[in-house]
Design an enzyme around this catalytic site. Sequence first.
Site, PDB file in Angstrom:
ATOM      1  CE  LYS A 127     -10.611  -9.466   7.126  1.00 55.56           C
ATOM      2  NZ  LYS A 127     -10.330  -9.061   5.696  1.00 55.56           N
ATOM      3  CD  GLU A 134      -3.598   0.114   1.781  1.00 55.79           C
ATOM      4  OE1 GLU A 134      -3.563  -1.311   1.912  1.00 55.79           O
ATOM      5  OE2 GLU A 134      -3.802   0.913   2.437  1.00 55.79           O
ATOM      6  CD  GLU A 155     -11.779 -10.028   2.168  1.00 55.36           C
ATOM      7  OE1 GLU A 155     -12.104  -9.029   2.073  1.00 55.36           O
ATOM      8  OE2 GLU A 155     -11.216 -11.131   2.312  1.00 55.36           O
ATOM      9  CB  CYS A 174     -10.015  -5.659  13.671  1.00 56.05           C
ATOM     10  SG  CYS A 174     -10.326  -5.074  11.926  1.00 56.05           S
ATOM     11  CD  GLU A 209     -13.909 -10.515  -6.646  1.00 52.92           C
ATOM     12  OE1 GLU A 209     -14.895 -11.168  -6.096  1.00 52.92           O
ATOM     13  OE2 GLU A 209     -15.080  -9.259  -7.146  1.00 52.92           O
TER      14      GLU A 209
END
Lengths: 626, 159, 565
Positions: free
Chosen positions: C354, C277, C357, C501, C362
């Site tokens: 998650k 990043e 996810e 989180c 993907e």
Amino acid sequence: MLASRQELTAFREACKAALNAQKIRILVCAGTGCVAGGSLDVYQRLIDICKEKQLPVSIELEEEVEHESIGIKKSGCHGFCEMGPLVKIEPMGWLYLKVSVNDCEEIVEKTVVHGEPVERLFYVQDGKTYEKQFDIPFYEKQTRVVLGQCGQIDADSIREYIAEGGYTALEKALFEMGGEQVCDEIEKSGLRGRGGGGYPAGKKWAQVRRQKEEVRYIVCNGDEGDPGAFMDRSIMEGNPHRMLEGMVIAGIAADAHDGYIYVRAEYPLAVKRLKRAIEEAEACGILGENILGTGFAFRMHINQGAGAFVCGEGSALTASIEGDRGMPRVKPPRTVEAGLFGKPTVLNNVETFANVPLIIANGVDWYRSIGTETSPGTKAFAITGNVKNTGLVEIPMGATLREIIFDIGGGIKNDEEFKAVQIGGPSGGCLTFGKEQLDFTLDFDSLKKVGAMIGSGGLVVMDEHTCMVEVARFFMNFTQNESCGKCVPCREGTKRMREILEKIVAGKGTLEDLELLEELAETVSKTALCGLGKTAANPILSTLKYFKDEYIAHVVDKKCPAGVCSALKTFRIDETKCRGCSLCAKKCPVGAISGELKSPFVIDSEKCIQCGACQASCNFGAVICE
Amino acid sequence: MEFDLKRIDEIIDACGCEAKNLITVLQNVQAELRYLPNEVMEHIAKRMDISVAKVFSVATFYENFSLNAKGEYVIKICDGTACHVRKSIPILTKVRELLELSEEKPTTDDMMFTVETVSCLGACGLAPVLTVNDKVFPAMTPEKAEQLIQDIKEGKIEC
Amino acid sequence: MGFMYIDDMKVEFENEKNILEVTRKIGIELPTLCYYSELSTYGACRMCMVENERGGFEAACSTLPREGMRIKTNTPALIKHRRMILELLLAAHCRDCTTCDKSGACRLQELALRYGVKSVRFEDHRQKKPLDTSSKSIVRDPNKCILCGDCVRVCREKQGLGILDFAYRGSKMRVMPAFDRCIADTDCVNCGQCAAVCPTGAITVKDETDIMWKYLNDPTKRVVVQVAPAVRVALGEQFGLPEGTNVMGKIVKALKMMGVDKVFDTVVSADMTVVEEAGEFLERVAAGGPFPMFTSCCPAWIKYAEIKHPELINKNISSCKSPMQMFGAVIDELYGNDSERELVSIAVMPCTAKKYEVSRPEFTRKDGKRIVELSLTTQELANMIKNAGIDFANLEEEFLDAPFDMGGSGAGVIFGVTGGVAEAVIRECAKDKTTAYIKEMREVGVRGKKSLKEAVINVDGREVRIAVVHGLKAAEDLIVSMNQGEAYYDIVEVMACPEGCIGGAGQPFALRPRRDKRAKALYRTDNDMSVKYSSKNPETVYVFDEVIKDRNHEMLHVHYHRNEK
């Protein structure tokens, strides 16, 4: 567009002249009640006949008067709905009752052409004929102040309102007093909010006036949802300008420039009349950005309810105007601090606002001369149920129930025995009074003492054929259906109270149920979130207080003393009357009736489901229900 | 079913897109379509930038909004206190019986009648009353109601 | 400021917004089912009623403390009313407590026990309503809903979504998505906060522990587990350890005892994320945009953006995979092609999104196998440890497995708390690697609990404007103000859950004071670690040199195509 005080005065004079030019005025009641009875047909027929006869009819009050004419107009509700359609003849003050299209020819011929009365249409009571409206006992005992112009003027005409002195209070407030003084005056008058707990209106206005926020709102609660109450409807339909005037004055007092009127969905006529009144007022420069040239702005908005009783509660009402579910919220903040759109808000009901112009125009002393020390003024009540004269009445605060029910209401229908009167409706805190309480005086404080609110002012009279347990069940059904569902005690509690009452009415109740019912009613009234929830249990608490024996009869003896609850009825055949035709046995859906032809039949009470089919079928009146 | 969403947009634009106008929008849409179809509510939510759940939430809160198509004639029987003590329930029972309807099934299969109760119409002086498409019929009895329905069916009464 | 009397005790109040907060301050926990200090006051359960000196009752959650006010919190009348309210709730509630997912953590159950509700006297005509298991993350059981509205408010007020709302009214009222659709057919972003605030078992996090047990007992499977940073500072609470204790070593041991083959620390891949990043950010600086660059670690945020702001996807939002998926790719590279023992890659996360996810196309291999097979929550791990009968509190600590036994850098650890990703990325970007600069970063304003934090920091002569938001409502407000030209940022960190989180819906439920301890524990760990820079972590060097080998784009970045159907 009137741009100054002088222009308004001149306009008023012109309107007065126009009104005076009408040598006879026929006011056909166009309140919801009379309309349902066909009054609009009467109105049209009267116009048609006059036109046929080439009489000079004027339907609208014109500013320019050329010649004398006959005014035919639609008025608001007179309150004597039982006798509708009503037709009032002015300036004679005659009141014709139960007028149909067939009477129109005679009315025109006699009254309009020759100025003579149609006597058969007058009110008769105890052999006496009453010509004039205000001689009729129903009206004579009343003090019609707030409702004074309802039925007396064309509800759709701002000109008539102005001709009759309308908007003089606004004039005074705008040009002579100013906001501070208006607040003072209203506070001194002792005017208390007519819709709920009776909070002093002037105090409320002054609180809003003091807020720092610049934007404030005036909200009129026209969500008169109590079953059996229709005072506010009558004002909105019959004299909308009076209420608008009150709201604008409140705007001056609280320094607010937007008014919202929340009208319940069931009142389409009120909405129509209000819309027209607002349009006319705007056209005259009495509402809008620059009222009578003073630079003071006041815009009026109408919001129509969508069918939720709970929206009569202040915070639910503002939530509804904001486009949300009408669920009451917790306080603080209070409505005066953060009400509509989170801004300081004056929230009063229709009747309260309608009082305001009278106080400003006639002064505090005049107002305080009516009613009691702590509850000055009058109160409108809708008196309905098993009473002779149902309708709308206005009396000074402090009158007794007896005066209302017997003197004005004419007593119980069909001369049955009085049993109870339910006051205030579910939102007002429904209290069921028995015979012993008939001399109870009605004002804010006396009602507060017995745990009720004057509320909207519905009075439902019940006669001896009314089962109080069934009435409690009915109310619980109502509050249960109308509970918003937010807080646990109201949502779950009303459901369970109804359930227990249904059980009792069905003859399956036990003493433990009665105990649980009482306990539950106590919790609901103590812990519910909003005023409506807190009073939801009142029908039970008050019937338990005054009619406990009736509950006991249902639960222990399995009997309904009023003979209403069908599950507790027993049917038997009178041997002396039965001819043994067997018709009842054939009609019985469960085969509970047996017997030999031509000798008396018998009903097996074990099998009987109390449907009453046998009784309905018997040609000899031999089936008796106990 | 396809709905003229352009017409819905016109209604929204006329009322204003702000969330506060949601109830008015729903009222006006219902006046047009006689009920609030799901697709239309979804469209309103998108146009007014309100969550669909909120629109549904408001629509189901108020008695007057209908999520199902209603009949051509909506009969509302008043069961306010005044009407109730003057025996409105037998009228309701009779009307439902005649049209083979119930609380669960308020609309006739031919989409001609919808029967509902209403808590108070404010016409207590004329109790018991019912309305057909907002026209008030006073002092009803089960017999009068039967006649009324007959008259409507035969086109003798306009409502 | 003033004094009031609670149960005849003189109590000072300051800025408490209601008397419920005042009673809490003196150690009295009034019963409530609908009050959360962090949400608007709803006042519907009526359990927190207190009695005033006139014998009247007031709801403590919505009554302001007043000077000289006298209230009692536990009179016989109050107990009676509370009991009745509980009885009313229970009458309409599923009462199969023993088989309920929430048993033991259910507040209705707790209060019924506390007030001794022994029987329910009302008739039972409940009709069983079907469960909604359509969501990857949560299960909705309408039979257990008490209509407290907590889920409705958290979804609307914190996430700005309003997926759930009330429908109908009175006793017919229910909480549901529009048209009673199933959750999967809505715009739900799987953040799970509704489940976190639900006092009963009406909304619970999907329990996938049985699947995990099956893998653990299948000898043909190689089970590799990665554990996210925020998990270690929350799990201990479930076993009586002090709040905010870092229990990573015990987690490794417990997982091993249950039969896990390898345990890694997601902090390692957080470091990879930082490196990628930071690289991406510097590329944008060189290319002149696009700015702001939004972080991409939070799967709920990604889904939200796909629904509400598709214009940001694959553009302003960083193309970096989440740390979990980066590690997933690395684990798959290392063990995914073992023909003898099939790899099962598991993640333990503080997160419910998650779970969604891992199922995204993907993140699925060409052969259809998920890169990360299963994502368990902290709470599920706690339940598994309990299942296994492991005495967690007294467990010895164990080291992580090679080749990642060092467990990452301090920069990766703070990923678990709001502001951590932004701080770690800037730390990486800046050429200034002094301790002073790290300290300056700390003070610049990215740390703390505010839902929107703004900071400007000098990175090698360039002023970098940072915004850090948690809660999607705050993110939405930020995007709106940026679109209106009222605000400008270079880098924006978005986390859907309260304070990042550590407040994830997969964690044991925590309000502010407890979350504070978790945040502090993570920052303390960062402090204690010798390696502060992601790229300086030897494991990072190893991964990039030995595993990724210039396939950064393929393995560590992602192109989302939910909107490209």
